[in-house]
Design an enzyme around this catalytic site. Sequence first.
Site, PDB file in Angstrom:
ATOM      1  N   GLY A  45      -0.729  -2.871   6.223  1.00  0.00           N
ATOM      2  CA  GLY A  45      -0.645  -1.608   6.339  1.00  0.00           C
ATOM      3  C   GLY A  45      -0.555  -0.821   5.113  1.00  0.00           C
ATOM      4  CG  HIS A  46       1.335  -0.710   0.924  1.00  0.00           C
ATOM      5  ND1 HIS A  46       0.922  -1.024  -0.383  1.00  0.00           N
ATOM      6  CD2 HIS A  46       2.171   0.147   0.696  1.00  0.00           C
ATOM      7  CE1 HIS A  46       1.500   0.048  -1.345  1.00  0.00           C
ATOM      8  NE2 HIS A  46       2.268   0.612  -0.677  1.00  0.00           N
ATOM      9  CG  PHE A  47      -2.509   2.012   1.108  1.00  0.00           C
ATOM     10  CD1 PHE A  47      -1.365   3.026   1.772  1.00  0.00           C
ATOM     11  CD2 PHE A  47      -2.287   1.839  -0.231  1.00  0.00           C
ATOM     12  CE1 PHE A  47      -0.413   3.439   1.091  1.00  0.00           C
ATOM     13  CE2 PHE A  47      -1.088   2.280  -0.694  1.00  0.00           C
ATOM     14  CZ  PHE A  47      -0.054   3.004  -0.423  1.00  0.00           C
TER      15      PHE A  47
END
Length: 137
Positions: A45-47
Site C-alpha cells: 500500500g506504499h504506494f
Amino acid sequence: MNREEIMQILPHRDSMLLLDEAWLGEDGAAYGKYHARGDEWFFDGHFPGNPVMPGVVQCEIVAQASCMLFQDALKGKIAYYAGIDKVRFRRMVRPGDTLEMRSELIRQKLNVYVVRGEARVDGELCVSGEFSFILTQ
C-alpha cells in the site's frame, strides 16, 4: 551471521525480521544487509503502482543491524526504541534494492545505548540518524 543466527539475538520473526545478514566489523561497527524483494507487506500500500519502502521501515532495518553492537548485553533482554533523532532520508528504496547498513556506538549508560546509523543502496545514502535503545527484560 545469517537470519537463523540473527534470530538467536533478536526476538523479531517472520515479516518483522528485516535483516538477511549482519555482523560486527573489525572496526567495531555493526553492518547488515537486506534485499528488498518487493513482496513485503509494506510495499503493498506504499504506494500502489509506485512501491517505496517507508522511512520508518528503513529506520527499523538500521535499528535491527545496530543491535549487533550490544548483542552480548541483549541476552535475555529486548531492545526497545527510546528515541530517534536527526533522521534524514536522502534516496528512495524500491523493490530490488539491497540496503547496506552501518552503525557505530556513540554512547552507553546503564541499559541505554545510542548509535549513529545509516543505510545505503549502491553506495548512495538513503537514511541516516541517531537511534537510542533501552534494554529491558
